[in-house]
Design a protein around this motif. Structure first.
Motif, PDB file in Angstrom:
ATOM      1  N   ILE A 306       1.017  -1.231  -0.012  1.00 47.89           N
ATOM      2  CA  ILE A 306       0.023  -0.157   0.127  1.00 47.89           C
ATOM      3  C   ILE A 306       0.821   1.135  -0.093  1.00 47.89           C
ATOM      4  N   CYS A 307       1.866   1.258   0.849  1.00 46.28           N
ATOM      5  CA  CYS A 307       2.815   2.387   0.872  1.00 46.28           C
ATOM      6  C   CYS A 307       3.623   2.546  -0.314  1.00 46.28           C
ATOM      7  N   ILE A 308       4.057   1.508  -0.821  1.00 48.79           N
ATOM      8  CA  ILE A 308       4.657   1.678  -2.316  1.00 48.79           C
ATOM      9  C   ILE A 308       3.927   2.225  -3.439  1.00 48.79           C
ATOM     10  N   SER A 309       2.520   1.821  -3.155  1.00 48.69           N
ATOM     11  CA  SER A 309       1.628   2.296  -4.402  1.00 48.69           C
ATOM     12  C   SER A 309       1.491   3.826  -4.227  1.00 48.69           C
ATOM     13  N   TRP A 310       1.043   4.325  -2.954  1.00 50.23           N
ATOM     14  CA  TRP A 310       1.255   5.852  -2.660  1.00 50.23           C
ATOM     15  C   TRP A 310       2.378   6.534  -3.166  1.00 50.23           C
ATOM     16  N   LEU A 311       3.365   5.774  -3.015  1.00 55.18           N
ATOM     17  CA  LEU A 311       4.890   6.432  -3.432  1.00 55.18           C
ATOM     18  C   LEU A 311       4.806   6.830  -4.930  1.00 55.18           C
ATOM     19  N   LEU A 312       4.538   5.722  -5.705  1.00 55.77           N
ATOM     20  CA  LEU A 312       4.711   5.727  -7.003  1.00 55.77           C
ATOM     21  C   LEU A 312       3.564   6.258  -7.959  1.00 55.77           C
ATOM     22  N   LEU A 313       2.474   6.581  -7.353  1.00 54.35           N
ATOM     23  CA  LEU A 313       1.368   7.230  -7.975  1.00 54.35           C
ATOM     24  C   LEU A 313       1.521   8.778  -8.109  1.00 54.35           C
ATOM     25  N   PRO A 314       1.518   9.308  -9.222  1.00 55.87           N
ATOM     26  CA  PRO A 314       2.024  10.751  -9.412  1.00 55.87           C
ATOM     27  C   PRO A 314       0.788  11.712  -8.838  1.00 55.87           C
ATOM     28  N   SER A 315       1.071  12.930  -8.964  1.00 51.67           N
ATOM     29  CA  SER A 315       0.040  13.836  -8.273  1.00 51.67           C
ATOM     30  C   SER A 315      -1.081  14.021  -9.183  1.00 51.67           C
ATOM     31  N   ALA A 317      -2.356  11.734 -11.201  1.00 49.14           N
ATOM     32  CA  ALA A 317      -2.861  10.329 -11.368  1.00 49.14           C
ATOM     33  C   ALA A 317      -4.272  10.374 -11.776  1.00 49.14           C
ATOM     34  N   HIS A 318      -4.702   9.526 -12.624  1.00 53.73           N
ATOM     35  CA  HIS A 318      -6.237   9.336 -13.068  1.00 53.73           C
ATOM     36  C   HIS A 318      -6.705   8.747 -11.827  1.00 53.73           C
ATOM     37  N   PRO A 319      -8.220   8.919 -11.681  1.00 52.26           N
ATOM     38  CA  PRO A 319      -8.771   8.675 -10.204  1.00 52.26           C
ATOM     39  C   PRO A 319      -8.973   7.295 -10.333  1.00 52.26           C
ATOM     40  N   LEU A 320      -9.062   6.431 -11.700  1.00 53.00           N
ATOM     41  CA  LEU A 320      -8.801   5.061 -11.554  1.00 53.00           C
ATOM     42  C   LEU A 320      -7.601   4.343 -10.990  1.00 53.00           C
ATOM     43  N   LEU A 321      -6.471   4.960 -11.300  1.00 55.84           N
ATOM     44  CA  LEU A 321      -5.428   4.490 -10.741  1.00 55.84           C
ATOM     45  C   LEU A 321      -5.219   4.686  -9.248  1.00 55.84           C
ATOM     46  N   LEU A 322      -5.936   5.590  -8.665  1.00 57.36           N
ATOM     47  CA  LEU A 322      -5.796   5.634  -7.141  1.00 57.36           C
ATOM     48  C   LEU A 322      -6.742   4.443  -6.378  1.00 57.36           C
ATOM     49  N   GLY A 323      -7.198   3.801  -7.284  1.00 56.01           N
ATOM     50  CA  GLY A 323      -8.006   2.355  -6.609  1.00 56.01           C
ATOM     51  C   GLY A 323      -7.051   1.309  -6.344  1.00 56.01           C
ATOM     52  N   ILE A 324      -5.723   1.579  -6.873  1.00 57.07           N
ATOM     53  CA  ILE A 324      -4.761   0.454  -6.650  1.00 57.07           C
ATOM     54  C   ILE A 324      -4.346   0.375  -5.216  1.00 57.07           C
ATOM     55  N   PRO A 325      -4.100   1.421  -4.543  1.00 56.13           N
ATOM     56  CA  PRO A 325      -3.835   1.091  -3.111  1.00 56.13           C
ATOM     57  C   PRO A 325      -5.265   0.625  -2.351  1.00 56.13           C
ATOM     58  N   PHE A 326      -6.213   0.806  -2.765  1.00 51.55           N
ATOM     59  CA  PHE A 326      -7.304   0.189  -1.922  1.00 51.55           C
ATOM     60  C   PHE A 326      -7.646  -1.013  -2.602  1.00 51.55           C
ATOM     61  N   ILE A 327      -6.945  -1.621  -3.514  1.00 54.12           N
ATOM     62  CA  ILE A 327      -7.063  -2.852  -3.835  1.00 54.12           C
ATOM     63  C   ILE A 327      -6.254  -3.840  -2.791  1.00 54.12           C
ATOM     64  N   PHE A 328      -5.080  -3.172  -2.820  1.00 53.37           N
ATOM     65  CA  PHE A 328      -4.117  -3.863  -1.655  1.00 53.37           C
ATOM     66  C   PHE A 328      -4.553  -3.639  -0.166  1.00 53.37           C
ATOM     67  N   CYS A 329      -5.503  -2.461   0.173  1.00 54.63           N
ATOM     68  CA  CYS A 329      -6.103  -2.270   1.364  1.00 54.63           C
ATOM     69  C   CYS A 329      -6.954  -3.534   1.749  1.00 54.63           C
ATOM     70  N   LEU A 394       2.962  15.712   0.958  1.00 55.91           N
ATOM     71  CA  LEU A 394       2.709  15.503   2.037  1.00 55.91           C
ATOM     72  C   LEU A 394       2.311  14.255   2.471  1.00 55.91           C
ATOM     73  N   PHE A 395       1.548  13.601   1.952  1.00 54.34           N
ATOM     74  CA  PHE A 395       1.167  12.192   1.960  1.00 54.34           C
ATOM     75  C   PHE A 395       2.289  11.313   1.569  1.00 54.34           C
ATOM     76  N   ARG A 396       2.737  11.563   0.412  1.00 57.47           N
ATOM     77  CA  ARG A 396       4.009  10.873  -0.090  1.00 57.47           C
ATOM     78  C   ARG A 396       5.077  10.582   0.989  1.00 57.47           C
ATOM     79  N   SER A 397       5.443  11.980   1.526  1.00 56.63           N
ATOM     80  CA  SER A 397       6.509  11.925   2.616  1.00 56.63           C
ATOM     81  C   SER A 397       6.023  11.059   3.805  1.00 56.63           C
ATOM     82  N   TYR A 398       4.943  11.076   4.102  1.00 55.55           N
ATOM     83  CA  TYR A 398       4.091  10.280   5.127  1.00 55.55           C
ATOM     84  C   TYR A 398       4.237   8.894   4.834  1.00 55.55           C
ATOM     85  N   PHE A 399       4.047   8.272   3.780  1.00 53.99           N
ATOM     86  CA  PHE A 399       4.084   6.988   3.446  1.00 53.99           C
ATOM     87  C   PHE A 399       5.598   6.410   3.212  1.00 53.99           C
TER      88      PHE A 399
END
Length: 423
Positions: A306-315, A317-329, A394-399
């Motif tokens: 999940i952390c890696i997904s948030w680090l790799l997703l660009p600022s 990113a298409h909304p559909l790509l933001l579903g990837i971390p939630f698949i791992f969640c 901010l959230f990329r630094s956090y993860f």
């Protein structure tokens, strides 16, 4: 319902049906009251990020009230105790709902106090209610069917929760306001009260009630002397802490980092629970073949992903790509939930299950809850100082910081001994 004699096959089947029905109704209720709605509520109330981190810890810090469950069980039995606390849990949900009128007609501070207080008792009464759930499950399920029943219960929970989440998403699409969230919580509390009635019909012998009457200190010492229990204390605390740091902040990331609406954020949660349903169904077929330890480890492995997904997703990113971390969640959450129950029932002797369940739940819950509040708030504050803006950076630094912690914690999970089923 306490029976004087050993449970008959008919009583076992009836209890299993009530347990599964409870899972279905409770799933629909919980989607209206759970973490996502509370986080959306907090954002609506203009809460700081650190308060969201505190709310994310309440699921575990609420285990501070777990000893109340033992006290109640010693008087009325495990099923009745859970039903009573489930009713009080839904009263606490109404306290959370009252933060809306407090924010609108009183002041922000009073709303924050009601929100945090209601969340604490909501999760605290849940903890008190489920303290004897694993021993109760052990009574109504044959050892060879436990994995299947646990997974089926979780599947029904998430199917009904998914249906409730779809309805919730549609409601907030057309009625996106703080009062809509208020109404959702009220409806969820009503359904939760219905779920409490189903628990009352579960049959049990007097064994759990009698065990709950025994002095707690010798029971806890005996449980702590058991090596598998001690290993689960460390692994459980690490696992809970990492979930606190990863799962709630993922919702906050799409809300404040990517500026999603409530409906879009709920779609992410919808995807997460869809994955949880599929994962739970698959595990109902594979749990006994994989082994409890492997299920536990595979669940934890999803957290760094999940952390890696948030680090790799660009600022951008298409909304559909933001579903990837939630698949791992979804995969991590359901696998950890199932793996924890599988491992406990497979390694802890039946006569130790009451004490071990309390020890593991209180110790891992309270410690990880406190650690989650402190570390989550500290990491978010640190991320704010390291980031050029308060958005995605901010959230990329956090993860990035949390990723290091999840990898370090993997050693504690790997140290769990291999299992051999106990009777």
């Amino acid at each position: 319902m306490i029976c004087q004699n050993p449970l008959t096959p008919e009583q076992i089947k009836l209890s299993q049906r009530n347990y599964l029905a409870f899972g279905a109704v409770n799933g629909a209720s919980y989607m209206c009251l759970g973490e996502t709605v509370i986080i959306l509520f907090a954002v609506r109330l203009e809460s700081p990020n650190t308060l969201v981190a505190i709310l994310g810890s309440m699921l575990y810090f609420g285990f501070l009230l777990l000893p109340l469950g033992k006290w109640m069980t010693s008087r009325v039995g495990a099923a009745q105790s859970q039903a009573d606390f489930w009713f009080m849990r839904n009263i606490a949900a109404m306290v959370v709902a009252l933060s809306a009128p407090a924010y609108l007609y009183w002041n922000k501070l009073s709303a924050m106090i009601l929100l945090v207080t209601g969340a604490f008792f909501f999760y605290g009464f849940r903890a008190a209610g489920v303290v004897m759930s694993q021993p109760l499950l052990g009574e109504i399920c044959e050892p060879e069917r436990r994995g299947r029943i646990i997974s089926l219960h979780n599947t029904l929970f998430h199917i009904s929760g998914l249906a409730s989440l779809v309805a919730l998403t549609l409601v907030l699409k057309y009625f996106s306001s703080i009062w809509a969230l208020f109404g959702v919580i009220v409806v969820g509390a009503v359904m939760g009260t219905v779920a409490a009635g189903l628990v009352r019909n579960i049959c049990e012998t007097g064994l759990i009630k009698d065990s709950a009457k025994l002095p707690i200190a010798p029971m806890l010492l005996k449980a702590f002397s058991d090596k598998p229990v001690r290993r689960q204390l460390l692994a459980g605390a690490v696992c809970n802490l990492m979930q606190i740091l990863v799962l709630p902040i993922s919702v906050l990331t799409v809300k404040k980092g990517y500026h999603f609406s409530d409906t879009q954020a709920l779609f992410c949660t919808l995807l997460q629970f869809t994955v949880m349903i599929g994962g739970s169904f698959l595990q109902s077929r594979l749990a006994d073949w994989m082994g409890a330890r492997n299920v536990f480890i595979s669940g934890y492995a999803g957290l760094p992903l999940i952390c890696i997904s948030w680090l790799l997703l660009p600022s951008d990113a298409h909304p559909l790509l933001l579903g990837i971390p939630f698949i791992f969640c979804g995969l991590a959450s359901i696998t950890i939930t199932n793996g924890t129950a599988f491992y406990f029932l497979a390694t802890v002797k039946k006569e130790l299950q009451v004490a071990a369940s309390m020890l593991i739940s209180v110790a891992t819950g309270v410690l990880s809850g406190l650690a989650g509040m402190l570390s989550g708030s500290l990491l978010l504050k640190t991320a704010e100082k390291l980031s050029v803006n308060f958005g995605v950076d901010l959230f990329r630094s956090y993860f990035a910081m949390v990723l290091f912690l999840t990898l370090a914690g993997f050693f504690c999970i790997w140290m769990l001994p291999r299992t051999s089923r106990v009777k």
